[in-house]
Design a protein around this motif. Sequence first.
Motif, PDB file in Angstrom:
ATOM      1  N   ASP B  44       0.865  -1.177   0.000  1.00  0.00           N
ATOM      2  CA  ASP B  44       0.000   0.000   0.000  1.00  0.00           C
ATOM      3  C   ASP B  44       0.897   1.221   0.000  1.00  0.00           C
ATOM      4  O   ASP B  44       1.840   1.292   0.786  1.00  0.00           O
ATOM      5  N   LEU B  45       0.582   2.167  -0.870  1.00  0.00           N
ATOM      6  CA  LEU B  45       1.429   3.358  -0.944  1.00  0.00           C
ATOM      7  C   LEU B  45       0.653   4.478  -1.624  1.00  0.00           C
ATOM      8  O   LEU B  45      -0.110   4.227  -2.543  1.00  0.00           O
ATOM      9  N   LEU B  55      12.177   5.945  -3.928  1.00  0.00           N
ATOM     10  CA  LEU B  55      11.957   4.579  -3.465  1.00  0.00           C
ATOM     11  C   LEU B  55      13.314   3.899  -3.384  1.00  0.00           C
ATOM     12  O   LEU B  55      13.965   3.665  -4.389  1.00  0.00           O
ATOM     13  N   GLY B 224      10.736   6.352   0.629  1.00  0.00           N
ATOM     14  CA  GLY B 224      10.141   5.060   0.965  1.00  0.00           C
ATOM     15  C   GLY B 224      11.219   4.005   0.840  1.00  0.00           C
ATOM     16  O   GLY B 224      12.057   4.084  -0.047  1.00  0.00           O
ATOM     17  N   ILE B 231       6.965  -2.535   1.650  1.00  0.00           N
ATOM     18  CA  ILE B 231       7.378  -1.182   1.996  1.00  0.00           C
ATOM     19  C   ILE B 231       7.629  -1.167   3.498  1.00  0.00           C
ATOM     20  O   ILE B 231       6.712  -1.434   4.285  1.00  0.00           O
ATOM     21  N   VAL B 234       8.018   4.726   5.110  1.00  0.00           N
ATOM     22  CA  VAL B 234       7.744   5.887   4.247  1.00  0.00           C
ATOM     23  C   VAL B 234       7.783   7.101   5.150  1.00  0.00           C
ATOM     24  O   VAL B 234       7.062   7.143   6.155  1.00  0.00           O
TER      25      VAL B 234
END
Lengths: 253, 353
Positions: B44-45, B55, B224, B231, B234
């Motif tokens: 989820d981002l 990233l 992130g 992930i 973040v």
Amino acid sequence: MNLQAVRAIYCFEMARAGRTLLQSLVSPVISTSLYFVVFGAAIGSRIQEVEGVSYGAFIVPGLIMLMLLTQSVSNASFGIFFPKFTGTIYEVLSAPISYFEIVLGYVGAAATKSAVLGLLILATATFFVDLHILHPFMMLLFLLLTAVTFSLLGFIIGIWADSFEKLQLVPLLIITPLTFLGGSFYAIDMLPPFWQTVTLANPVVYLVSGFRWSFYGISDVNIVASVAMVGVFLAVSLAVVSWIFRTGYRLRP
Amino acid sequence: MSHQTPNASESQPRVETSSASSVIEIQGLAKRYDSGFEALKRVDLEIQRGEIFALLGPNGAGKTTLISIICGLVNATEGRVLIDGHDNVTDYRAARAKIGLVPQELTSDAFETVWNTVSFSRGLFGHKAKRSHIEDVLKSLSLWDKRKNKLITLSGGMKRRVLIAKALAHEPEILFLDEPTAGVDVELRRDMWEVVRKLRERGVTIILTTHYIEEAEEMADRIGVINRGEIVLVREKAALMRQLGSKQLTLQLQKPLASVPPALAHYPLTLAEDGNVLVYTYDASEMGGPSEMGGPSEMGGPSEMDGPSESSEPRVSISTLLNDIEATGIRFKDLQTKQSSLEEIFVDLVKER
């Protein structure tokens, strides 16, 4: 419909042919001329007329078909294989363009090239033999449909192939033998009865026969069967292409 | 490595991430390959409009898979991606039209000219030819003189510029840069950062993947970290910088202490190793912190502690501390300073998993 994108791909592919004019156009024309010299002049002089048509003229539709098939397949397969090989395919896949539009661009360009080539060979043939075309409209229809169908087949091969060897494999091992044995240089009834039956399983026979019919009104198989066969080819190729895009086969893991 | 003053990023126009709407929403995105390998595990981002998002992740962490799914190169196994509200599968035209992608690999149509290949990209994204825009793009990337050159004749750095030009040809709102500076020289890296900054000023959202920490530091608004398909962090870069900004002065004492003497109570001092070590934690951001990033993070040496980028102000406070320690009669045999870098934070995060 993203027509700009179709145009971009189409023009890109046509420009590629322009850069390799010798390979794309001159070389097939020269090799076809050699066929005329060897089969038409040298051997043809010892063969009687076939169904009222001189042997030199008889082989013209078959020769055009031979070139049409091999060039459509090689053009279209290379056209899609090369961006896959170099990695530039990423751009096409990330663009706001549908599968249909991608096929239209690549296959349209390949079919255009081979159709132009077919007409060029036809023009070359007039230097060697007297030609008359009984059904010009049907001739063009066969030419275009075959170009499109085999460009689709080439597109499929180009996506399937993951090496240059595989890219050559199908044309070399399947297309060329089928075309040579598909009645390009002979009428089927010149074969022994057993081989006449076997040869009917060769789909190319129907294409060559139908194409020859549009020239001289003579055919090995019924013209309806020929048209139907092109239709079946086209439908199968379209089905495979749509499956490729639906599943992402070899394009979108 | 490029040098940057600690507050250089603050001096640039900041994106108000708190109030800005998200331009990319990634929901439960997973990718399992046929081999069973899980490249992404329900990620989820959200990417905010107008930000530069870096990233970070080690090789094979899933950076490129994530980008590839967003851009339509790879099919997701689960989850979905919304690009400015458009689902990237069911409404792919609207979604993809907004995105420009600069891939990691240097791919090019060897025999095409620079001009043609960039024009091709514009057409592919459904835009009519616009010479002025292509000209602007080529000039901004110092490619104008090379516009008639075939790609095969260009150097690697130039090819990288061409890939950026291709991605910008259709005036995207979102730009993905997948390892943009892998293997490029300092000059090109600076040029690219400059281009990225200008794009950001125009409101373009930029997502870059990198495994160069300094690149994230130099460019990003938010960072992130991805590892093994997840992930793991973040955060706003500024917050991360504060975290990385903490620095420690360690004193090896000649005699162990039972407790910190009351005279030193106003310093944030702690005892360690059975009272043999006195640790002073302070904020290194006052000392020009980030400029030391990527270099050796531990400065040894028995008594010298003035690193090249330390300003004089903290040295006064440390010397005051040392004087005060001296005054309490505590003797030490050695001292060290240590700064946790983003790299260490990153390595820790990646190691834990």
